[in-house]
Design a protein around this motif. Structure first.
Motif, mmCIF file in Angstrom:
data_model
loop_
_atom_site.group_PDB
_atom_site.id
_atom_site.type_symbol
_atom_site.label_atom_id
_atom_site.label_comp_id
_atom_site.label_asym_id
_atom_site.label_seq_id
_atom_site.Cartn_x
_atom_site.Cartn_y
_atom_site.Cartn_z
ATOM 1 N N SER A 1 24.571 48.694 48.914
ATOM 2 C CA SER A 1 24.066 49.543 49.982
ATOM 3 C C SER A 1 24.875 50.836 50.052
ATOM 4 N N VAL A 2 24.283 51.798 50.773
ATOM 5 C CA VAL A 2 24.910 53.111 50.928
ATOM 6 C C VAL A 2 24.996 53.414 52.421
ATOM 7 N N LEU A 3 26.133 53.988 52.851
ATOM 8 C CA LEU A 3 26.355 54.341 54.253
ATOM 9 C C LEU A 3 26.246 55.848 54.428
ATOM 10 N N LEU A 4 25.537 56.258 55.477
ATOM 11 C CA LEU A 4 25.431 57.666 55.853
ATOM 12 C C LEU A 4 25.890 57.795 57.301
ATOM 13 N N TYR A 5 26.779 58.723 57.561
ATOM 14 C CA TYR A 5 27.304 58.864 58.928
ATOM 15 C C TYR A 5 27.033 60.258 59.461
ATOM 16 N N TRP A 6 26.301 60.270 60.578
ATOM 17 C CA TRP A 6 26.171 61.470 61.386
ATOM 18 C C TRP A 6 26.944 61.235 62.686
ATOM 19 N N ASP A 7 27.114 62.219 63.451
ATOM 20 C CA ASP A 7 27.844 62.098 64.717
ATOM 21 C C ASP A 7 27.265 60.956 65.551
ATOM 22 N N GLU A 8 28.087 59.918 65.787
ATOM 23 C CA GLU A 8 27.783 58.738 66.593
ATOM 24 C C GLU A 8 26.848 57.744 65.917
ATOM 25 N N THR A 9 26.295 58.038 64.741
ATOM 26 C CA THR A 9 25.349 57.122 64.081
ATOM 27 C C THR A 9 25.799 56.818 62.657
ATOM 28 N N LEU A 10 25.854 55.505 62.363
ATOM 29 C CA LEU A 10 26.157 55.042 61.005
ATOM 30 C C LEU A 10 24.947 54.281 60.507
ATOM 31 N N LEU A 11 24.369 54.754 59.416
ATOM 32 C CA LEU A 11 23.154 54.154 58.866
ATOM 33 C C LEU A 11 23.483 53.490 57.535
ATOM 34 N N MET A 12 23.117 52.201 57.407
ATOM 35 C CA MET A 12 23.320 51.467 56.159
ATOM 36 C C MET A 12 21.963 51.243 55.521
ATOM 37 N N VAL A 13 21.798 51.781 54.299
ATOM 38 C CA VAL A 13 20.520 51.730 53.598
ATOM 39 C C VAL A 13 20.678 50.871 52.354
ATOM 40 N N GLY A 14 19.738 49.933 52.177
ATOM 41 C CA GLY A 14 19.745 49.070 51.004
ATOM 42 C C GLY A 14 18.588 49.393 50.089
ATOM 43 N N PRO A 15 18.483 48.680 48.974
ATOM 44 C CA PRO A 15 17.423 48.980 47.998
ATOM 45 C C PRO A 15 16.018 48.679 48.508
ATOM 46 N N SER A 16 15.920 47.812 49.520
ATOM 47 C CA SER A 16 14.601 47.482 50.078
ATOM 48 C C SER A 16 14.765 47.167 51.556
ATOM 49 N N GLY A 17 13.672 47.180 52.255
ATOM 50 C CA GLY A 17 13.696 46.800 53.657
ATOM 51 C C GLY A 17 14.187 47.922 54.561
ATOM 52 N N ASP A 18 14.201 47.622 55.862
ATOM 53 C CA ASP A 18 14.621 48.612 56.846
ATOM 54 C C ASP A 18 16.130 48.731 56.862
ATOM 55 N N PRO A 19 16.637 49.942 57.084
ATOM 56 C CA PRO A 19 18.087 50.119 57.157
ATOM 57 C C PRO A 19 18.651 49.503 58.431
ATOM 58 N N VAL A 20 19.994 49.362 58.437
ATOM 59 C CA VAL A 20 20.700 48.868 59.618
ATOM 60 C C VAL A 20 21.471 50.028 60.222
ATOM 61 N N SER A 21 21.377 50.155 61.530
ATOM 62 C CA SER A 21 22.013 51.281 62.218
ATOM 63 C C SER A 21 23.102 50.768 63.153
ATOM 64 N N TYR A 22 24.232 51.482 63.176
ATOM 65 C CA TYR A 22 25.340 51.195 64.091
ATOM 66 C C TYR A 22 25.619 52.459 64.891
ATOM 67 N N THR A 23 26.002 52.270 66.147
ATOM 68 C CA THR A 23 26.286 53.410 67.013
ATOM 69 C C THR A 23 27.756 53.391 67.418
ATOM 70 N N TYR A 24 28.380 54.568 67.363
ATOM 71 C CA TYR A 24 29.784 54.727 67.745
ATOM 72 C C TYR A 24 29.895 55.837 68.793
ATOM 73 N N ASP A 25 30.756 55.584 69.764
ATOM 74 C CA ASP A 25 30.950 56.585 70.812
ATOM 75 C C ASP A 25 31.853 57.715 70.365
#
Length: 850
Positions: free
Chosen positions: A281-305
């Protein structure tokens, strides 16, 4: 079926990305000492494999200072937030462009003008260097790090590389000019171990593709995939994750042969950070949002303050925030097989059986019967799952389940269980917040135990490092030595005697520890007295003596070397002192004069390789005869040197050397013979040299007196021969022998005859007879044989020229039966001669003749 509440709660913490589970446990709650590090206001560098964190206030951002000092500080923390060291940042050179840790835990800081500053884990400055003049003139725009290397991009879009920081003087390599007008949108590197050439490859996002820049050239790949805003190379160097200008995440092989995966993000704004999480998987981080994207399916999102920093690891990503350290990883297969909700796999049933057993439920036996054939597999799975856990209680439970299963399985090897227990004890020790190295078992195996020990001692965690080395059966000396050296460095206020006691009390507990290495460190830190006292504790002369030399304790080193009896050590010290005292030779000679072994070894060496120094030594010690013998030896060496014959015949180098030897022999009463011999030798050389000059033939020098006389007569230089005879008082008998054979050599039989008639020869006529016979002149010999007075000699002379009757007559006159018998044997083939000897036998009746 594993259905307990504990199992459900464990699986409930996981996130499903397509068909793979991920978890994100908190490893540490960070304290940061007296203050919290605001990651938005700081530039942060985190070392992989649970390494340290370096933080410095970001000078490219305008921030409110609150109560802190306006002076920037470089601070270094453990992964748990424990402050290790700090130093005021007052380095010139402009803005800090990049900062990263090398594989050896050296912090590299690159500033705008091309200067590179380095620090160890204790914020101690290490040697700095400059990347180059062009970097200074143009300024550095961006840099990228890997392992022990660095790549920088200048504001003029030139690429420079530092391949290896471990070199004493790191070299700088200029790469091929990418020939672009605008700065690259993003930069990434492929490590040398993953490239075909074995050199680093630099990826530049330029235009609608990527430029691959190397030292030898530039290649454009991936036309049409860009423009790319962000790039990240996978851990194995095979894949590239990239974010395009229109908000797409692309996964591409590094040869850009195809697009393997594409995902459209909701935002076209490039992420602040892009990182791989393992290989799935690959992680992309924008301000307060961490998105984990895999080869298939919906990504997983994490939120940070608050802001976070992604720290890629070989098996996941550590996530640093201002308050915590988390670890995002794919849940290991062994853990999934046990804790997945409704799992009926053997490992899950074994884990469940342990829970029933603890409750004294008969269900435990039922579970064991269900997995009887798969029990070894279930045990191994529980052991493996325990290795992947951070929580002690969960490790304990999984290992207890494995142990429970082993009790019912005789076919399983128990070494794996014991090895896992040892590994977890080590991992739990270094994961302790006070140590702050949150290694996973996979990272630990890649790092290896010796490297972990080295990192612990570099962090001055000597006690833990020692306990681990003892536990694992590794070499403890490296830990003890580092502790002793660190103690010396940090104890500048402690007097030498007290510090020596502290060091020796510890070091004596460990056999084989090198005191010499510790003493060398003390000397390097300016504590020579302490170094000398430590050297006295070193039992091994091979280590003790070189160190004594390095701290200028030459006399002590020589004494220790002599006591050891090691000739190599003695020579080492002698040569070192001799070299240092070239301008004080007398002092050196006086020093070794009182040391018989050192003196004898010095004499042995110089006798073979340095006569001049040996002569000086003998002169200063009053051994004049030894100097004279050396001079005579030198004279013979000069004799084989063609250059020695050049110059004046009276003042040739050999003659002067022999004269010196003669004069030295005269100084001692015991060497009268040697003095006379040297005097005659130099006289003879003078005469021979004069003869060679007059005859223009190089045949006299180094011949004997007899040969000189003989050669003169052969050449017709009779007067010169007589001069040599007179000069060297050659006896008359010897003179006759020499002249007779010399005349015979040139077949001057007439002169030989006249010489025989000058007066009665003192030698008799035997030399004349032998010379004629040797020259094959029978008729000339007959002139002298009758004059022989010794009948035996006369008989033998006739025998040699084959005159049997005359020989027999002479033998009969001598009444020598033995001679007559021998002559009969000699002439036995001659019938006439045989009859003569028979007649003589009958007439004389010699009993010895038959």
């Amino acid at each position: 079926m594993a259905s307990s509440a504990a199992t459900v709660s464990i699986a409930a913490e996981w996130q499903l990305l397509y068909n793979r589970y991920y978890r994100k446990p908190e490893i540490y709650s960070l304290q940061w000492g007296r203050m919290t590090i605001d990651l938005r206001r700081h530039r942060v560098a985190c070392a992989p494999f649970g390494g340290p964190i370096a933080a410095i206030r970001d000078d490219s951002k305008i921030v409110q200072l609150y109560a802190e000092s306006a002076r920037r500080k470089l601070q270094i923390f453990t992964s748990s937030g424990v402050l290790l060291s700090s130093v005021v940042w007052d380095r010139p050179g402009g803005r800090l462009v990049g900062m990263a840790w090398t594989d050896d835990h050296v912090l590299v800081c690159v500033v705008q003008n091309g200067k590179v500053y380095r620090y160890d884990i204790h914020a101690k400055p290490l040697p700095e260097f400059e990347i180059g003049t062009e970097c200074f003139e143009q300024g550095i725009l961006e840099c990228a790090f890997w392992g022990n290397g660095l790549v920088v991009i200048t504001e003029g879009n030139l690429v420079f590389c530092v391949p290896d920081f471990r070199e004493t003087e790191p070299k700088v390599v200029r790469f091929a000019d990418p020939e672009i007008d605008d700065p690259p949108l993003c930069v990434a590197v492929i490590e040398p171990k993953y490239t075909m050439s074995g050199n680093v490859e630099v990826l530049l996002g330029a235009g609608d593709g990527v430029l691959v820049v190397e030292e030898d050239g530039v290649q454009r790949l991936g036309e049409g995939v860009g423009p790319l805003q962000k790039m990240a190379v996978s851990q194995n160097g095979k894949y590239l994750a990239s974010f395009t200008h229109d908000g797409r995440l692309l996964v591409i092989p590094t040869d850009f042969s195809k697009i393997m995966f594409e995902y459209s993000c909701e935002s076209a704004l490039p992420p602040e950070q892009l990182a791989w999480c393992g290989m799935d998987s690959v992680l992309l981080y924008w301000d307060e949002t961490l998105l984990m994207v895999g080869p298939s399916g919906d990504p997983v999102s994490y939120t940070y303050d608050d802001s976070i920093v992604l720290i890629p690891e070989c098996d996941g990503v550590r996530i640093l925030s201002s308050t915590s350290m988390e670890f995002l990883q794919r849940v290991p297969d062994s853990t999934v097989s046990i804790f997945q909700i409704a799992s009926t796999l053997p490992a899950a049933l074994l884990y469940d059986a342990l829970e029933h057993f603890d409750r004294r439920s008969a269900k435990a036996d039922e579970n064991l019967r269900l997995i009887r054939s798969s029990l070894p597999e279930a045990v191994q799975t529980c052991i493996d799952a325990a290795g992947h856990e951070f929580e002690h209680s969960r490790q304990h439970t999984l290992l207890k389940a494995a142990s429970y299963g082993q009790a019912f399985c005789s076919q399983i090897h128990r070494d794996r269980f014991h090895e896992m227990c040892k590994t977890l004890r080590v991992l739990n020790a270094v994961r302790n917040p006070g140590i702050g190295i949150p290694l996973t078992i996979h990272q630990y195996k890649l790092l290896t135990a010796p490297v972990l020990i080295a990192r612990l001692i570099n962090a001055h965690q000597h006690f833990l490092a020692l306990r681990i080395t003892e536990y694992l059966g590794l070499n403890k000396e490296v830990v003890i030595m580092h502790w002793a050296c660190a103690k010396i460095t940090s104890s500048s206020a402690v007097i030498d005697e007290d510090l020596l006691k502290i060091l020796v009390d510890k070091l004596k507990l460990w056999k084989g520890v090198s005191y010499a290495a510790v003493a060398k460190h003390a000397d390097n830190n300016g504590r020579r007295k302490l170094a000398a006292m430590l050297v006295d504790q070193e039992p091994r002369s091979s280590k003790q003596v070189p160190l004594l030399l390095s701290i200028e304790e030459d006399n002590t080193a020589l004494v220790k070397a002599i006591d050891s009896g090691d000739t190599d050590l003695i020579y080492l010290v002698l040569f070192r002192i001799w070299h240092k005292k070239k301008n004080a030779t007398r002092d050196f000679f006086e020093m070794i004069q009182g040391m018989p072994l050192a003196r004898d070894l010095f004499i042995v060496y110089t006798r073979s390789y340095d006569h001049e120094s040996l002569k000086n030594f003998f002169l200063l010690s009053g051994q004049l005869q030894d100097v004279a013998f050396l001079l005579l030896k030198e004279s013979w060496k000069l004799g084989v040197n063609p250059l020695a014959s050049k110059g004046s015949p009276l003042h040739g180098p050999r003659i002067r050397v022999i004269e010196k030897a003669r004069d030295l022999f005269r100084e001692t009463r015991e060497h009268t013979f040697e003095s006379k011999a040297a005097d005659e030798h130099q006289k003879l050389l003078r005469v021979q040299h004069g003869l060679e000059v007059s005859t223009k033939q190089a045949i006299f020098v180094d011949s004997s007196i007899s040969d000189t006389i003989r050669t003169c007569i052969v050449l017709g230089k009779h007067q010169d021969a007589m001069k040599v005879r007179t000069e060297f008082k050659v006896s008359e008998k010897r003179w006759y022998w020499l002249k007779v054979f010399a005349l015979a050599t040139i077949n001057d039989w007439e002169t030989l005859e006249r010489f025989s008639k000058d007066k009665k020869p003192p030698t008799g006529y035997k030399p004349f007879v032998e010379a004629c016979i040797d020259g094959g002149q029978k008729s000339e010999a007959l002139k002298y044989i009758p004059k022989l007075t010794d009948l035996r000699e006369k008989a033998e002379a006739y025998e040699r020229i084959g005159m049997a009757k005359e020989a027999a007559d002479a033998a009969s006159e001598s009444n020598d039966g033995e001679l007559l018998g021998r002559l009969k044997l000699t002439f036995g083939q001659n019938a006439a001669a045989g009859s003569i000897f028979d007649t003589l036998r009958d007439r004389l009746s010699f009993p010895g003749v038959s």
